[in-house]
Design a protein around this motif. Structure first.
Motif, PDB file in Angstrom:
ATOM      1  N   LEU A 255     -17.603 -17.301  -3.140  1.00  0.00           N
ATOM      2  CA  LEU A 255     -17.876 -15.871  -2.985  1.00  0.00           C
ATOM      3  C   LEU A 255     -16.879 -15.237  -2.020  1.00  0.00           C
ATOM      4  CD1 LEU A 255     -19.501 -13.305  -3.405  1.00  0.00           C
ATOM      5  CD2 LEU A 255     -21.098 -14.093  -1.641  1.00  0.00           C
ATOM      6  N   ASP A 256     -16.602 -15.900  -0.914  1.00  0.00           N
ATOM      7  CA  ASP A 256     -15.632 -15.369   0.045  1.00  0.00           C
ATOM      8  C   ASP A 256     -14.246 -15.263  -0.577  1.00  0.00           C
ATOM      9  OD1 ASP A 256     -17.475 -15.082   2.075  1.00  0.00           O
ATOM     10  OD2 ASP A 256     -17.128 -17.092   2.888  1.00  0.00           O
ATOM     11  N   ILE A 257     -13.873 -16.242  -1.381  1.00  0.00           N
ATOM     12  CA  ILE A 257     -12.576 -16.185  -2.059  1.00  0.00           C
ATOM     13  C   ILE A 257     -12.539 -15.004  -3.015  1.00  0.00           C
ATOM     14  CG2 ILE A 257     -11.118 -17.362  -3.761  1.00  0.00           C
ATOM     15  CD1 ILE A 257     -11.854 -19.992  -2.432  1.00  0.00           C
ATOM     16  N   ALA A 258     -13.627 -14.795  -3.731  1.00  0.00           N
ATOM     17  CA  ALA A 258     -13.686 -13.659  -4.659  1.00  0.00           C
ATOM     18  C   ALA A 258     -13.469 -12.342  -3.927  1.00  0.00           C
ATOM     19  CB  ALA A 258     -15.031 -13.657  -5.380  1.00  0.00           C
ATOM     20  N   LEU A 259     -14.153 -12.168  -2.805  1.00  0.00           N
ATOM     21  CA  LEU A 259     -14.040 -10.920  -2.049  1.00  0.00           C
ATOM     22  C   LEU A 259     -12.661 -10.777  -1.415  1.00  0.00           C
ATOM     23  CD1 LEU A 259     -17.559 -10.881  -0.325  1.00  0.00           C
ATOM     24  CD2 LEU A 259     -16.837  -9.631  -2.377  1.00  0.00           C
ATOM     25  N   GLN A 260     -12.113 -11.873  -0.929  1.00  0.00           N
ATOM     26  CA  GLN A 260     -10.798 -11.825  -0.273  1.00  0.00           C
ATOM     27  C   GLN A 260      -9.666 -11.557  -1.253  1.00  0.00           C
ATOM     28  OE1 GLN A 260     -10.143 -15.298   2.243  1.00  0.00           O
ATOM     29  NE2 GLN A 260     -12.280 -15.224   2.930  1.00  0.00           N
ATOM     30  N   THR A 261      -9.892 -11.826  -2.525  1.00  0.00           N
ATOM     31  CA  THR A 261      -8.851 -11.592  -3.516  1.00  0.00           C
ATOM     32  C   THR A 261      -9.070 -10.304  -4.306  1.00  0.00           C
ATOM     33  OG1 THR A 261     -10.049 -13.082  -5.026  1.00  0.00           O
ATOM     34  CG2 THR A 261      -8.195 -14.004  -3.788  1.00  0.00           C
ATOM     35  N   GLY A 262      -9.976  -9.455  -3.834  1.00  0.00           N
ATOM     36  CA  GLY A 262     -10.088  -8.120  -4.408  1.00  0.00           C
ATOM     37  C   GLY A 262     -11.170  -7.907  -5.440  1.00  0.00           C
ATOM     38  N   PHE A 263     -11.992  -8.930  -5.695  1.00  0.00           N
ATOM     39  CA  PHE A 263     -13.095  -8.756  -6.644  1.00  0.00           C
ATOM     40  C   PHE A 263     -14.328  -8.264  -5.894  1.00  0.00           C
ATOM     41  CE2 PHE A 263     -10.242 -11.705  -8.721  1.00  0.00           C
ATOM     42  CZ  PHE A 263     -10.233 -11.257 -10.027  1.00  0.00           C
ATOM     43  N   HIS A 264     -15.101  -7.411  -6.550  1.00  0.00           N
ATOM     44  CA  HIS A 264     -16.249  -6.793  -5.891  1.00  0.00           C
ATOM     45  C   HIS A 264     -17.539  -7.588  -6.055  1.00  0.00           C
ATOM     46  CE1 HIS A 264     -13.860  -3.352  -4.872  1.00  0.00           C
ATOM     47  NE2 HIS A 264     -13.611  -3.057  -6.140  1.00  0.00           N
ATOM     48  N   SER A 265     -17.530  -8.557  -6.949  1.00  0.00           N
ATOM     49  CA  SER A 265     -18.736  -9.360  -7.156  1.00  0.00           C
ATOM     50  C   SER A 265     -18.348 -10.739  -7.643  1.00  0.00           C
ATOM     51  CB  SER A 265     -19.654  -8.696  -8.189  1.00  0.00           C
ATOM     52  OG  SER A 265     -19.067  -8.721  -9.484  1.00  0.00           O
ATOM     53  N   LEU A 266     -19.258 -11.678  -7.428  1.00  0.00           N
ATOM     54  CA  LEU A 266     -19.012 -13.043  -7.872  1.00  0.00           C
ATOM     55  C   LEU A 266     -19.001 -13.126  -9.389  1.00  0.00           C
ATOM     56  CD1 LEU A 266     -18.604 -15.989  -7.098  1.00  0.00           C
ATOM     57  CD2 LEU A 266     -21.096 -16.254  -7.021  1.00  0.00           C
ATOM     58  N   SER A 267     -19.852 -12.350 -10.041  1.00  0.00           N
ATOM     59  CA  SER A 267     -19.905 -12.392 -11.506  1.00  0.00           C
ATOM     60  C   SER A 267     -18.596 -11.899 -12.115  1.00  0.00           C
ATOM     61  CB  SER A 267     -21.083 -11.549 -12.013  1.00  0.00           C
ATOM     62  OG  SER A 267     -20.938 -10.191 -11.618  1.00  0.00           O
ATOM     63  N   SER A 268     -18.019 -10.836 -11.544  1.00  0.00           N
ATOM     64  CA  SER A 268     -16.734 -10.335 -12.040  1.00  0.00           C
ATOM     65  C   SER A 268     -15.632 -11.367 -11.828  1.00  0.00           C
ATOM     66  CB  SER A 268     -16.373  -9.037 -11.319  1.00  0.00           C
ATOM     67  OG  SER A 268     -15.103  -8.581 -11.717  1.00  0.00           O
ATOM     68  N   PHE A 269     -15.622 -11.986 -10.652  1.00  0.00           N
ATOM     69  CA  PHE A 269     -14.631 -13.022 -10.353  1.00  0.00           C
ATOM     70  C   PHE A 269     -14.757 -14.184 -11.330  1.00  0.00           C
ATOM     71  CE2 PHE A 269     -13.706 -16.947  -7.807  1.00  0.00           C
ATOM     72  CZ  PHE A 269     -12.328 -16.790  -7.784  1.00  0.00           C
ATOM     73  N   ASN A 270     -15.973 -14.668 -11.541  1.00  0.00           N
ATOM     74  CA  ASN A 270     -16.190 -15.797 -12.453  1.00  0.00           C
ATOM     75  C   ASN A 270     -15.739 -15.452 -13.876  1.00  0.00           C
ATOM     76  OD1 ASN A 270     -17.254 -17.515 -10.521  1.00  0.00           O
ATOM     77  ND2 ASN A 270     -19.360 -16.852 -10.873  1.00  0.00           N
ATOM     78  N   ARG A 271     -16.027 -14.226 -14.293  1.00  0.00           N
ATOM     79  CA  ARG A 271     -15.693 -13.822 -15.657  1.00  0.00           C
ATOM     80  C   ARG A 271     -14.175 -13.827 -15.880  1.00  0.00           C
ATOM     81  NH1 ARG A 271     -18.169  -9.607 -15.528  1.00  0.00           N
ATOM     82  NH2 ARG A 271     -16.597  -7.969 -15.271  1.00  0.00           N
ATOM     83  N   TYR A 272     -13.446 -13.183 -14.974  1.00  0.00           N
ATOM     84  CA  TYR A 272     -11.995 -13.107 -15.146  1.00  0.00           C
ATOM     85  C   TYR A 272     -11.326 -14.449 -14.864  1.00  0.00           C
ATOM     86  CZ  TYR A 272     -12.299  -8.090 -15.780  1.00  0.00           C
ATOM     87  OH  TYR A 272     -12.588  -6.844 -16.273  1.00  0.00           O
ATOM     88  N   PHE A 273     -11.890 -15.229 -13.967  1.00  0.00           N
ATOM     89  CA  PHE A 273     -11.329 -16.557 -13.700  1.00  0.00           C
ATOM     90  C   PHE A 273     -11.405 -17.413 -14.962  1.00  0.00           C
ATOM     91  CE2 PHE A 273     -10.818 -20.788 -12.102  1.00  0.00           C
ATOM     92  CZ  PHE A 273     -10.026 -20.655 -10.968  1.00  0.00           C
ATOM     93  N   HIS A 274     -12.547 -17.406 -15.611  1.00  0.00           N
ATOM     94  CA  HIS A 274     -12.713 -18.195 -16.827  1.00  0.00           C
ATOM     95  C   HIS A 274     -11.811 -17.671 -17.936  1.00  0.00           C
ATOM     96  CE1 HIS A 274     -14.549 -20.025 -20.384  1.00  0.00           C
ATOM     97  NE2 HIS A 274     -15.062 -20.922 -19.570  1.00  0.00           N
ATOM     98  N   LYS A 275     -11.645 -16.369 -18.007  1.00  0.00           N
ATOM     99  CA  LYS A 275     -10.808 -15.774 -19.051  1.00  0.00           C
ATOM    100  C   LYS A 275      -9.344 -16.180 -18.886  1.00  0.00           C
ATOM    101  CE  LYS A 275      -9.530 -11.301 -21.076  1.00  0.00           C
ATOM    102  NZ  LYS A 275      -9.743  -9.827 -21.019  1.00  0.00           N
ATOM    103  N   ILE A 276      -8.861 -16.214 -17.640  1.00  0.00           N
ATOM    104  CA  ILE A 276      -7.452 -16.499 -17.372  1.00  0.00           C
ATOM    105  C   ILE A 276      -7.180 -17.985 -17.256  1.00  0.00           C
ATOM    106  CG2 ILE A 276      -5.596 -16.202 -15.656  1.00  0.00           C
ATOM    107  CD1 ILE A 276      -6.784 -13.402 -15.095  1.00  0.00           C
ATOM    108  N   VAL A 277      -8.051 -18.720 -16.567  1.00  0.00           N
ATOM    109  CA  VAL A 277      -7.815 -20.136 -16.293  1.00  0.00           C
ATOM    110  C   VAL A 277      -8.442 -21.034 -17.353  1.00  0.00           C
ATOM    111  CG1 VAL A 277      -8.124 -21.982 -14.587  1.00  0.00           C
ATOM    112  CG2 VAL A 277      -7.633 -19.653 -13.834  1.00  0.00           C
ATOM    113  N   GLY A 278      -9.576 -20.593 -17.900  1.00  0.00           N
ATOM    114  CA  GLY A 278     -10.243 -21.397 -18.921  1.00  0.00           C
ATOM    115  C   GLY A 278     -11.361 -22.266 -18.399  1.00  0.00           C
ATOM    116  N   SER A 279     -11.719 -22.103 -17.127  1.00  0.00           N
ATOM    117  CA  SER A 279     -12.825 -22.861 -16.541  1.00  0.00           C
ATOM    118  C   SER A 279     -13.429 -22.032 -15.429  1.00  0.00           C
ATOM    119  CB  SER A 279     -12.339 -24.208 -15.997  1.00  0.00           C
ATOM    120  OG  SER A 279     -11.503 -24.021 -14.870  1.00  0.00           O
ATOM    121  N   SER A 280     -14.531 -22.499 -14.875  1.00  0.00           N
ATOM    122  CA  SER A 280     -15.138 -21.818 -13.739  1.00  0.00           C
ATOM    123  C   SER A 280     -14.358 -22.138 -12.476  1.00  0.00           C
ATOM    124  CB  SER A 280     -16.591 -22.250 -13.579  1.00  0.00           C
ATOM    125  OG  SER A 280     -16.643 -23.598 -13.132  1.00  0.00           O
ATOM    126  N   PRO A 281     -14.457 -21.297 -11.433  1.00  0.00           N
ATOM    127  CA  PRO A 281     -13.779 -21.616 -10.167  1.00  0.00           C
ATOM    128  C   PRO A 281     -14.187 -22.966  -9.597  1.00  0.00           C
ATOM    129  CG  PRO A 281     -14.509 -19.337 -10.174  1.00  0.00           C
ATOM    130  CD  PRO A 281     -15.102 -19.976 -11.395  1.00  0.00           C
TER     131      PRO A 281
END
Length: 304
Positions: A255-281
């Protein structure tokens, strides 16, 4: 590559460089098997294998380094090496340096952001001497200057390190973050540099266009042509790349990594991370950084 034990102890080795010339050369030669402990440190490490074969543990993955090839490791990347039993001598030269400090006389206002490509997790750590022949020759020359120490050798070393970083950056441009190669790319670089350093800030395309000396419409059109994506899509990729580095180099919570990298929520971070990387953080962290850096031993190293 094959995985090795996930329970190896880890040591943080901090290199203490001379303030006026922050680079260190180490030469290792051996005819008997040797084992290095798993560790990470606060600087770049370049290992140049000159003879024999070395085995490397790179973030819990085992690979071999043969003569004429390079192992290029960014800061805070866990690794260790050992010389297996073999005929003949194993010889390897190691360079340790922090480019921001070493090149400070050339860049008093800070190192250009293109020289920090080594921070990204997707850059190859083992470099073939056949493909990277110019880089190998530069490393040979740097080692020679540091060994002979003739007049103005420090200036020569700084210049060669600068050239080395430029050459490696050019080869790294094919990755997703620096992708694209249209003729507009040089004009867009002020915006790219800004996004690389201010990735956590809200996207302001008008300001990016201003930095590039373009109208908002021109900027959007040229950016799309060069990168085949919008500035927002590009920024999300940069943020995910930054997050990948944090996931593999720290024990910071997701969660801290998500906020420090400009995402406003953990769900948004997880969604885009999976879309770009292909797995969960979490899966990415478990797979890429299987060696845990929590509570490592501390082993400072001072050049004599």
């Amino acid at each position: 590559m094959t995985s090795c034990s996930r329970n190896l102890p880890v040591t943080y080795r901090e290199y203490k460089f001379a303030a006026d010339f922050p680079i260190l050369l180490m030469e290792v030669k051996s005819t008997t098997p040797q084992i290095d402990f798993i560790h990470f440190h606060n600087c770049i490490e370049i290992a140049f294998c000159q003879s024999g074969t070395m085995t490397w543990n790179l973030e819990n993955q085992v690979s071999s380094l043969s003569p004429g090839n390079i192992c290029f490791l960014p800061p805070f990347f866990t690794h260790g090496s050992f010389f297996p039993s073999q005929e003949g001598e194993v010889s390897c030269s190691y360079l340790f340096f922090n480019p921001e400090q070493l090149l400070a006389p050339f860049y008093p206002n800070g190192l250009p952001s293109e020289f920090t490509w080594y921070q990204y997790t997707d850059f190859s750590k083992l470099l073939s001497g056949e493909r990277f022949c110019e880089e190998v020759e530069l490393i040979r020359m740097i080692i020679g200057e540091l060994t002979d120490r003739v007049g103005h050798y420090r200036t020569a070393v700084r210049g060669m390190v600068e050239t080395l970083l430029v050459l490696l950056y050019r080869k790294h441009q094919g990755c997703s973050v620096f992708g694209g190669g249209g003729s507009s790319l040089p004009q867009l670089f002020p915006a790219i540099s800004y996004l690389d350093s201010e990735y956590a800030a809200e996207l302001d395309t008008a300001h990016l266009a201003y930095l590039c000396g373009l109208s908002s419409r021109q900027f959007m059109q040229r950016f799309q042509e060069s990168f085949q994506q919008t500035p927002l899509q590009y920024l999300r990729t940069v943020r995910i790349q930054k997050a990948c580095r944090m996931l593999t180099s720290s024990e910071t919570g997701i969660l801290d990594i998500a906020l420090q990298t400009g995402f406003h929520s953990l769900s948004s971070f997880n969604r885009y991370f999976h879309k770009i990387v292909g797995s969960s953080p979490q899966a990415f962290r478990n797979d890429r950084r299987a060696i845990v850096k929590k509570d490592p031993r501390y082993a400072p190293y001072r050049a004599t």
